[in-house]
Design a protein around this motif. Structure first.
Motif, mmCIF file in Angstrom:
data_model
loop_
_atom_site.group_PDB
_atom_site.id
_atom_site.type_symbol
_atom_site.label_atom_id
_atom_site.label_comp_id
_atom_site.label_asym_id
_atom_site.label_seq_id
_atom_site.Cartn_x
_atom_site.Cartn_y
_atom_site.Cartn_z
ATOM 1 N N GLU A 194 21.154 44.956 50.655
ATOM 2 C CA GLU A 194 20.459 45.789 51.816
ATOM 3 C C GLU A 194 20.935 47.278 51.534
ATOM 4 O O GLU A 194 19.946 48.046 51.473
ATOM 5 C CB GLU A 194 20.693 45.522 53.363
ATOM 6 C CG GLU A 194 19.786 46.040 54.198
ATOM 7 C CD GLU A 194 20.181 45.609 55.725
ATOM 8 O OE1 GLU A 194 19.854 46.307 56.730
ATOM 9 O OE2 GLU A 194 20.727 44.601 55.976
ATOM 10 N N GLU A 217 19.530 48.542 48.008
ATOM 11 C CA GLU A 217 17.948 48.828 48.394
ATOM 12 C C GLU A 217 17.863 50.133 48.773
ATOM 13 O O GLU A 217 16.732 50.851 48.688
ATOM 14 C CB GLU A 217 17.472 47.589 48.782
ATOM 15 C CG GLU A 217 17.232 46.449 47.815
ATOM 16 C CD GLU A 217 16.650 45.178 48.249
ATOM 17 O OE1 GLU A 217 16.402 45.003 49.635
ATOM 18 O OE2 GLU A 217 16.346 44.209 47.548
ATOM 19 N N GLU A 218 18.374 50.301 50.012
ATOM 20 C CA GLU A 218 18.200 51.446 50.991
ATOM 21 C C GLU A 218 18.752 52.822 49.958
ATOM 22 O O GLU A 218 18.026 54.001 50.235
ATOM 23 C CB GLU A 218 19.022 51.477 52.070
ATOM 24 C CG GLU A 218 18.689 50.517 53.167
ATOM 25 C CD GLU A 218 19.518 50.773 54.417
ATOM 26 O OE1 GLU A 218 20.012 51.888 54.863
ATOM 27 O OE2 GLU A 218 19.748 49.750 54.941
ATOM 28 N N LYS A 271 15.839 53.350 47.639
ATOM 29 C CA LYS A 271 14.860 54.063 48.256
ATOM 30 C C LYS A 271 14.802 55.511 48.434
ATOM 31 O O LYS A 271 13.945 56.280 48.365
ATOM 32 C CB LYS A 271 14.463 53.081 49.513
ATOM 33 C CG LYS A 271 13.278 53.508 50.350
ATOM 34 C CD LYS A 271 13.151 52.802 51.503
ATOM 35 C CE LYS A 271 11.837 53.277 52.536
ATOM 36 N NZ LYS A 271 11.605 52.290 53.416
ATOM 37 N N LYS A 286 24.852 55.345 50.514
ATOM 38 C CA LYS A 286 24.389 54.055 50.581
ATOM 39 C C LYS A 286 24.908 53.365 49.393
ATOM 40 O O LYS A 286 25.259 51.782 49.545
ATOM 41 C CB LYS A 286 22.791 53.872 50.671
ATOM 42 C CG LYS A 286 22.312 54.311 52.005
ATOM 43 C CD LYS A 286 22.958 53.833 53.236
ATOM 44 C CE LYS A 286 22.631 52.782 53.689
ATOM 45 N NZ LYS A 286 23.170 52.127 55.048
#
Length: 281
Positions: free
Chosen positions: A39, A42-43, A46, A59
């Motif tokens: 998670e 992936e953040e 992004k 992140k």
């Protein structure tokens, strides 16, 4: 005996049931950690795509810290480095990459880490007269890649960049050599020009370096040394501008001798004319 057997069976059942419980809990905890890592990763991706590289790096660092024993950790560390590099935060990228090399020295993408580290220094090169640290560091790491990862996907680009760096370093040597030459500091000038021949013999400055050595030795009156470098220049670059220019020194010598001979001849002729005139005076 029968009671003993029953006791052993009961003990084994309890032991197995007890050992399964911690394993199950451990597996659940690991799955939860991996889920959190993915998670966070992936953040980070992004945010990187959106151009928010600082949040992206944060992140990716979080993903690494959450589960440092997982395969996601080194991948996240590299992505944090790339995030900083992508927006020219070179010092931060270098710090991340140096940490990566310390913690994950056997990682399968170690060649990429060295390549990215090289680029961080390489892209800080602006002026060869000032950015000597960036130049030498980038060349050091590029050379390390060629030596240790000759079949790397980055080897071709590394070769190109090393050639460019050598051109920069050779131009620096040439600049300093000319400076000494103008001030008639012959020995330092010679050393600089010879450095180009010894260390940067694939660069565009070799021809001029040979010519400058012809020039210096000729000015010092060491004609044999001057001729030696002129012949070397002629052997390798016979049709070049610098080759033709080098022989202007020797042509100049011949032309000066010729002028002196003509001058002596004219003097003799003038004396004959004067004598001839005196007969009729």
């Amino acid at each position: 005996m029968r009671k003993l057997n029953v006791f052993l069976i009961l003990f084994l059942f309890l032991f197995i049931s007890c050992t399964k419980e911690p394993i199950k809990k451990s597996e659940i905890k690991e799955e939860k950690l991996i889920s959190q890592v993915v998670e966070a990763y992936e953040e980070g991706m992004k945010a990187l795509k959106a151009g928010d590289v600082l949040f992206a790096a944060l992140k990716f660092n979080e993903a690494e810290i959450l589960f440092p024993q997982s395969s996601w950790a080194p991948r996240s560390a590299l992505m944090a480095s790339y995030s900083y590099y992508s927006q020219d935060y070179y010092l931060d990228a270098i710090a991340e990459l140096e940490r990566f090399l310390r913690i994950y020295p056997k990682h399968k993408n170690i060649d990429y880490a060295y390549y990215l580290l090289s680029l961080c220094y390489y892209e800080q090169i602006v002026d060869e007269k000032k950015d000597l640290k960036s130049i030498t560091k980038s060349k050091q790491y590029f050379a390390y890649i060629l030596e240790n990862f000759p079949n790397s996907d980055y080897a071709k680009d590394v070769n190109f960049k090393i050639n460019y760096i050598d051109d920069i370093l050779a131009s620096k040597e040439m600049y300093i050599g000319r400076y000494y030459l103008e001030r008639k500091k012959w020995i330092p000038a010679i050393n600089r020009f010879k450095n180009i021949l010894d260390y940067y013999d694939t660069t565009i400055y070799v021809e001029e370096a040979l010519y400058r050595l012809v020039e210096v030795y000729y000015l010092l009156g060491l004609e044999q040394e001057a001729k030696k470098y002129a012949q070397l220049l002629g052997y390798n670059y016979q049709s070049s501008y610098w080759y033709k220019k080098s022989y202007s020194f020797f042509d100049k010598l011949y032309s000066e001798n010729y002028k002196l001979m003509q001058k002596d001849k004219n003097k003799k002729t003038n004396k004959i004319i004067k004598k001839f005139k005196s007969i009729f005076d």
